[in-house]
Design an enzyme around this catalytic site. Structure first.
Site, PDB file in Angstrom:
ATOM      1  CB  SER A  30      -0.954   0.015   1.191  1.00 11.33           C
ATOM      2  OG  SER A  30      -0.237   0.191   2.401  1.00 11.33           O
ATOM      3  CE  LYS A  89      -3.063   1.618   4.815  1.00 13.28           C
ATOM      4  NZ  LYS A  89      -2.932   0.825   3.584  1.00 13.28           N
TER       5      LYS A  89
END
Length: 199
Positions: A47, A89
């Site tokens: 990600s 993230k």
């Protein structure tokens, strides 16, 4: 037992005591740093590509979040609400902002409804081919309350993040934010990258 032999045993015991005391002190320092200052992690998943890859080893700063000094663009490690594994993230929106995703653009709005100011976020850290959408969630507008952060992975098409409540096909609006209590720390450094093809 001779006096000399007793003396040598006492010296040996004192040396052993000094060594054990030193090892306990070092272990205490290491544990203190590990639990309160820095934390090592290995990146899992795709990600955050191309910045971080599967298997990269990172060091996380645990002090900065506690001081409330996180900024837009910071990369954090956290455990989302109702999840039990750490995520990595990037912070995109800050507390108090309104979020819009339109035509592959990330839009930040602040202020009151009558005097709202909006601007497109310049994301220099993303490849030009990056596509930002909310197709998995069918939600295009979000509001960041005063105690949360909206995060996304850099590899937007392979990231389950705030857009989807950290799960595929999540349609809830209640837990898409990362709250301070969920944050483990801010990524401080990548110690070494994954070495493809090296053993």
């Amino acid at each position: 037992m001779s006096t000399l032999r007793k003396y040598k045993i006492q010296i040996a015991l004192l040396d052993l005591f000094d060594l054990v005391s030193f090892l306990i002190f070092v272990m205490g320092v290491v544990l203190f740093i590990r639990f309160f200052i820095f934390n090592p992690f290995t990146v899992v998943g795709q990600s955050m590509e191309p910045k971080f890859h599967q298997g990269d080893f990172i060091i996380v700063d645990k002090i900065t979040p506690r001081l409330g000094k996180l900024q837009r663009g910071d990369i954090i490690v956290f455990v989302p609400e109702n999840r039990d594994v750490p995520f990595i993230k990037r912070i995109i929106w800050l507390p108090g902002e309104e979020i819009k995703i339109r035509d592959n653009n990330v839009i930040i709005c602040s202020g009151t409804w009558a005097a709202q100011e909006c601007s497109t976020l310049e994301e220099f850290y993303l490849p030009e081919t990056t596509i930002t959408s909310t197709s998995q969630c069918k939600i295009d507008d979000f509001t960041v309350d005063a105690d949360g952060y909206f995060v996304m992975g850099d590899n937007r098409s392979a990231s389950t993040d705030s857009r989807c409540c950290f799960w595929l096909w999540c349609f809830e609006q209640s837990n898409y934010l990362v709250h301070p209590a969920d944050i483990i720390g801010k990524v401080a450094v990548k110690v070494y990258p994954k070495l493809e093809g090296h053993w």
